[in-house]
Design a protein around this motif. Structure first.
Motif, PDB file in Angstrom:
ATOM      1  N   GLU A  27       0.812  -1.211   0.000  1.00  0.00           N
ATOM      2  CA  GLU A  27       0.000   0.000   0.000  1.00  0.00           C
ATOM      3  C   GLU A  27       0.845   1.261   0.000  1.00  0.00           C
ATOM      4  OE1 GLU A  27      -3.260   0.051   2.716  1.00  0.00           O
ATOM      5  OE2 GLU A  27      -3.871  -2.013   2.247  1.00  0.00           O
ATOM      6  N   ARG A  28       2.031   1.194   0.610  1.00  0.00           N
ATOM      7  CA  ARG A  28       2.944   2.335   0.556  1.00  0.00           C
ATOM      8  C   ARG A  28       3.371   2.633  -0.879  1.00  0.00           C
ATOM      9  NH1 ARG A  28       4.221   6.512   4.098  1.00  0.00           N
ATOM     10  NH2 ARG A  28       4.106   5.790   6.229  1.00  0.00           N
ATOM     11  N   SER A  29       3.326   1.607  -1.742  1.00  0.00           N
ATOM     12  CA  SER A  29       3.686   1.822  -3.143  1.00  0.00           C
ATOM     13  C   SER A  29       2.492   2.325  -3.961  1.00  0.00           C
ATOM     14  CB  SER A  29       4.215   0.524  -3.762  1.00  0.00           C
ATOM     15  OG  SER A  29       3.165  -0.396  -4.003  1.00  0.00           O
ATOM     16  N   GLY A  30       1.321   2.430  -3.322  1.00  0.00           N
ATOM     17  CA  GLY A  30       0.142   2.951  -3.999  1.00  0.00           C
ATOM     18  C   GLY A  30      -0.801   1.898  -4.538  1.00  0.00           C
ATOM     19  N   VAL A  31      -0.560   0.632  -4.198  1.00  0.00           N
ATOM     20  CA  VAL A  31      -1.412  -0.458  -4.686  1.00  0.00           C
ATOM     21  C   VAL A  31      -2.276  -0.983  -3.544  1.00  0.00           C
ATOM     22  CG1 VAL A  31      -1.471  -2.761  -5.726  1.00  0.00           C
ATOM     23  CG2 VAL A  31       0.282  -1.114  -6.421  1.00  0.00           C
ATOM     24  N   LEU A  32      -3.561  -1.160  -3.797  1.00  0.00           N
ATOM     25  CA  LEU A  32      -4.481  -1.731  -2.815  1.00  0.00           C
ATOM     26  C   LEU A  32      -4.791  -3.166  -3.221  1.00  0.00           C
ATOM     27  CD1 LEU A  32      -6.307  -1.383  -0.340  1.00  0.00           C
ATOM     28  CD2 LEU A  32      -8.099  -0.548  -1.879  1.00  0.00           C
ATOM     29  N   ASN A  33      -4.220  -4.109  -2.492  1.00  0.00           N
ATOM     30  CA  ASN A  33      -4.419  -5.528  -2.806  1.00  0.00           C
ATOM     31  C   ASN A  33      -5.336  -6.157  -1.765  1.00  0.00           C
ATOM     32  OD1 ASN A  33      -4.315  -8.182  -3.564  1.00  0.00           O
ATOM     33  ND2 ASN A  33      -2.150  -8.476  -3.068  1.00  0.00           N
ATOM     34  N   ALA A  72       0.665 -12.971  -6.142  1.00  0.00           N
ATOM     35  CA  ALA A  72       0.882 -11.528  -6.223  1.00  0.00           C
ATOM     36  C   ALA A  72       1.238 -11.117  -7.652  1.00  0.00           C
ATOM     37  CB  ALA A  72       1.993 -11.114  -5.264  1.00  0.00           C
ATOM     38  N   LEU A  73       2.019 -11.954  -8.341  1.00  0.00           N
ATOM     39  CA  LEU A  73       2.348 -11.681  -9.738  1.00  0.00           C
ATOM     40  C   LEU A  73       1.093 -11.685 -10.610  1.00  0.00           C
ATOM     41  CD1 LEU A  73       5.654 -13.577 -10.644  1.00  0.00           C
ATOM     42  CD2 LEU A  73       5.213 -11.116 -10.745  1.00  0.00           C
ATOM     43  N   LEU A  74       0.194 -12.625 -10.332  1.00  0.00           N
ATOM     44  CA  LEU A  74      -1.068 -12.677 -11.067  1.00  0.00           C
ATOM     45  C   LEU A  74      -1.859 -11.396 -10.849  1.00  0.00           C
ATOM     46  CD1 LEU A  74      -3.256 -14.132 -12.708  1.00  0.00           C
ATOM     47  CD2 LEU A  74      -4.015 -15.225 -10.576  1.00  0.00           C
ATOM     48  N   PHE A  75      -1.922 -10.959  -9.595  1.00  0.00           N
ATOM     49  CA  PHE A  75      -2.617  -9.700  -9.296  1.00  0.00           C
ATOM     50  C   PHE A  75      -1.948  -8.542 -10.022  1.00  0.00           C
ATOM     51  CE2 PHE A  75      -3.019  -5.776  -6.925  1.00  0.00           C
ATOM     52  CZ  PHE A  75      -4.382  -5.689  -6.682  1.00  0.00           C
ATOM     53  N   GLY A  76      -0.605  -8.519 -10.000  1.00  0.00           N
ATOM     54  CA  GLY A  76       0.125  -7.448 -10.652  1.00  0.00           C
ATOM     55  C   GLY A  76      -0.123  -7.405 -12.152  1.00  0.00           C
ATOM     56  N   PHE A  77      -0.150  -8.583 -12.767  1.00  0.00           N
ATOM     57  CA  PHE A  77      -0.393  -8.631 -14.210  1.00  0.00           C
ATOM     58  C   PHE A  77      -1.771  -8.056 -14.540  1.00  0.00           C
ATOM     59  CE2 PHE A  77      -2.183 -10.976 -17.872  1.00  0.00           C
ATOM     60  CZ  PHE A  77      -1.318 -10.504 -18.860  1.00  0.00           C
ATOM     61  N   LEU A  78      -2.757  -8.397 -13.729  1.00  0.00           N
ATOM     62  CA  LEU A  78      -4.112  -7.918 -13.987  1.00  0.00           C
ATOM     63  C   LEU A  78      -4.273  -6.437 -13.650  1.00  0.00           C
ATOM     64  CD1 LEU A  78      -6.095 -10.971 -12.560  1.00  0.00           C
ATOM     65  CD2 LEU A  78      -5.809 -10.366 -14.974  1.00  0.00           C
ATOM     66  N   VAL A  83      -4.311  -3.065 -16.147  1.00  0.00           N
ATOM     67  CA  VAL A  83      -4.980  -1.918 -15.527  1.00  0.00           C
ATOM     68  C   VAL A  83      -6.450  -2.207 -15.200  1.00  0.00           C
ATOM     69  CG1 VAL A  83      -5.084   0.608 -15.557  1.00  0.00           C
ATOM     70  CG2 VAL A  83      -3.542  -0.554 -17.105  1.00  0.00           C
ATOM     71  N   THR A  84      -6.698  -3.367 -14.601  1.00  0.00           N
ATOM     72  CA  THR A  84      -8.045  -3.667 -14.125  1.00  0.00           C
ATOM     73  C   THR A  84      -8.277  -2.949 -12.794  1.00  0.00           C
ATOM     74  OG1 THR A  84      -7.236  -5.644 -12.975  1.00  0.00           O
ATOM     75  CG2 THR A  84      -8.048  -5.935 -15.220  1.00  0.00           C
ATOM     76  N   ASN A  85      -9.505  -2.908 -12.364  1.00  0.00           N
ATOM     77  CA  ASN A  85      -9.839  -2.280 -11.089  1.00  0.00           C
ATOM     78  C   ASN A  85      -9.193  -3.068  -9.943  1.00  0.00           C
ATOM     79  OD1 ASN A  85     -11.779  -2.190  -8.565  1.00  0.00           O
ATOM     80  ND2 ASN A  85     -12.118  -0.309  -9.729  1.00  0.00           N
ATOM     81  N   GLN A  86      -8.434  -2.376  -9.099  1.00  0.00           N
ATOM     82  CA  GLN A  86      -7.678  -3.053  -8.046  1.00  0.00           C
ATOM     83  C   GLN A  86      -8.575  -3.700  -6.999  1.00  0.00           C
ATOM     84  OE1 GLN A  86      -4.580  -0.550  -6.408  1.00  0.00           O
ATOM     85  NE2 GLN A  86      -3.824   0.028  -8.425  1.00  0.00           N
ATOM     86  N   VAL A  87      -9.652  -3.042  -6.638  1.00  0.00           N
ATOM     87  CA  VAL A  87     -10.565  -3.599  -5.629  1.00  0.00           C
ATOM     88  C   VAL A  87     -11.216  -4.872  -6.145  1.00  0.00           C
ATOM     89  CG1 VAL A  87     -12.688  -3.197  -4.332  1.00  0.00           C
ATOM     90  CG2 VAL A  87     -10.993  -1.365  -4.553  1.00  0.00           C
ATOM     91  N   ALA A  88     -11.750  -4.818  -7.352  1.00  0.00           N
ATOM     92  CA  ALA A  88     -12.410  -5.993  -7.923  1.00  0.00           C
ATOM     93  C   ALA A  88     -11.424  -7.129  -8.141  1.00  0.00           C
ATOM     94  CB  ALA A  88     -13.078  -5.617  -9.243  1.00  0.00           C
ATOM     95  N   THR A  89     -10.215  -6.806  -8.591  1.00  0.00           N
ATOM     96  CA  THR A  89      -9.199  -7.830  -8.834  1.00  0.00           C
ATOM     97  C   THR A  89      -8.786  -8.504  -7.533  1.00  0.00           C
ATOM     98  OG1 THR A  89      -8.373  -6.565 -10.727  1.00  0.00           O
ATOM     99  CG2 THR A  89      -6.937  -8.273  -9.849  1.00  0.00           C
ATOM    100  N   GLY A  90      -8.620  -7.720  -6.479  1.00  0.00           N
ATOM    101  CA  GLY A  90      -8.255  -8.292  -5.181  1.00  0.00           C
ATOM    102  C   GLY A  90      -9.330  -9.211  -4.629  1.00  0.00           C
ATOM    103  N   GLY A 297      -4.557   2.862  -4.633  1.00  0.00           N
ATOM    104  CA  GLY A 297      -5.684   2.347  -5.392  1.00  0.00           C
ATOM    105  C   GLY A 297      -5.873   2.982  -6.749  1.00  0.00           C
ATOM    106  N   ARG A 298      -5.046   3.965  -7.096  1.00  0.00           N
ATOM    107  CA  ARG A 298      -5.185   4.658  -8.371  1.00  0.00           C
ATOM    108  C   ARG A 298      -4.327   3.997  -9.444  1.00  0.00           C
ATOM    109  NH1 ARG A 298      -3.406  10.464  -7.052  1.00  0.00           N
ATOM    110  NH2 ARG A 298      -3.390  10.547  -9.341  1.00  0.00           N
ATOM    111  N   ALA A 299      -4.908   3.745 -10.577  1.00  0.00           N
ATOM    112  CA  ALA A 299      -4.178   3.097 -11.674  1.00  0.00           C
ATOM    113  C   ALA A 299      -3.163   4.076 -12.281  1.00  0.00           C
ATOM    114  CB  ALA A 299      -5.146   2.625 -12.738  1.00  0.00           C
TER     115      ALA A 299
END
Length: 304
Positions: A27-33, A72-78, A83-90, A297-299
């Motif tokens: 999350e510090r990197s700006g990604v919401l997983n 995590a790599l799968l999440f990152g690829f998506l 650039v899929t929605n992070q909330v929905a992907t998680g 959470g921002r793409a």
């Protein structure tokens, strides 16, 4: 008695701490997983299966770390590449992990597992009260403390940590400065996934060396809440993890003592405490926004 309670609290808090410290970096990197629960449960089933089939608890731990990183790599690829929605992907990742773990672990239900033994330091582990608590724990307990110290140092005392926080606070400005935003976020995701897998392995190899479907029981969601509770500061995660660990163990002891409260209500206390804490934090907008990564959470797409 008191010493035993403290030890069980530490054991209950360790998987929460490991998973939360990994998610904090993400999350510090700006990604919401939101896929932490799914990665944890896959780490749990993989760790148990590999440990049982090979007879080595450490091989199970390493396998769980690799599976967590792979998810995590799968999440990152998506989320980062497509650039899929992070909330929905998680959320999808969590559902996928829960379903896949149930299928893979079906043949392992009820089988005895391989436990990762506790460390025994001569003389020190025999000290009253603090002996077993500080010098007789399982190896992953010490790993969780080292991870917290390492993340705190990395984030606030290294150039790489400053770059990661810059990406989380303003990815556009970071990109303009020549920082590889997507690359840093992928590395953060790999670390977070590895930690989630390790936390899952802790449950099936240390906490209760067996496989039970859905054995993470919402701990991944609590780990996510801990990051907010700690306002994205590593050492505050430790306080939160042990607080929730204490609530978990407290309700178990209350049930054992026959407290006149329905066991279902007692079992819900850790999750109720999570909701209450989040509500209290959200009421203080200044506290919530103080350390929140602005790009969370921002793409980000470099060519836009």
């Amino acid at each position: 008695m008191f010493e035993s309670v403290l030890i069980t609290i530490a054991t209950a808090a360790t998987p929460l701490l490991i998973a939360a410290i990994g998610e904090l970096v993400v999350e510090r990197s700006g990604v919401l997983n939101l896929g932490v629960e799914g990665m944890m449960i896959m780490g749990a089933v993989t760790g148990f299966a590999v440990a049982m089939l090979t007879g080595s608890a450490w091989l199970g731990v390493f396998a769980a770390i690799l599976v967590g990183a792979a998810f995590a790599l799968l999440f990152g690829f998506l989320a980062l590449t497509l650039v899929t929605n992070q909330v929905a992907t998680g959320l999808a990742l969590t559902l996928f992990g829960l379903g896949l773990s149930g299928m893979l672990g079906e043949s392992f239900v009820g089988l005895p597992g391989v436990r990762l033994g506790a460390v025994d330091i001569p003389v020190l582990s025999d000290l009253p009260v603090v002996g077993r608590l500080l010098f007789g724990q399982d190896p992953l307990f010490y790993v969780s403390i080292l991870l917290t110290a390492g993340v705190a140092y990395f984030l606030f005392s290294t150039r790489a940590g400053l770059m990661l926080r810059a990406v989380g606070d303003n990815h556009t400005s970071a990109h303009a400065q020549g920082i590889n935003v997507i690359g840093i976020r992928y590395l953060a995701l790999l670390f977070g996934g590895a930690c989630a897998g390790l936390a899952g392995a802790y449950l099936s190899i240390v906490y209760t060396p067996q496989w039970v479907e859905n054995m993470t029981a919402g701990r991944g969601w609590i780990a996510l809440a801990l990051v907010v509770f700690a306002s994205w500061r590593p050492w505050r995660v430790v306080v939160g993890a042990y607080l929730f660990g204490g609530v978990t163990i407290g309700q178990l002891h209350a049930q054992a003592l026959g407290v006149g409260i329905p066991s279902q209500l007692l079992s819900s206390l850790p999750y109720l405490a999570t909701v209450v804490v989040l509500v209290l934090i959200s009421r203080n907008r200044r506290l919530t926004m103080m350390n929140t990564p602005a790009s969370l959470g921002r793409a980000f797409v470099p060519d836009r």
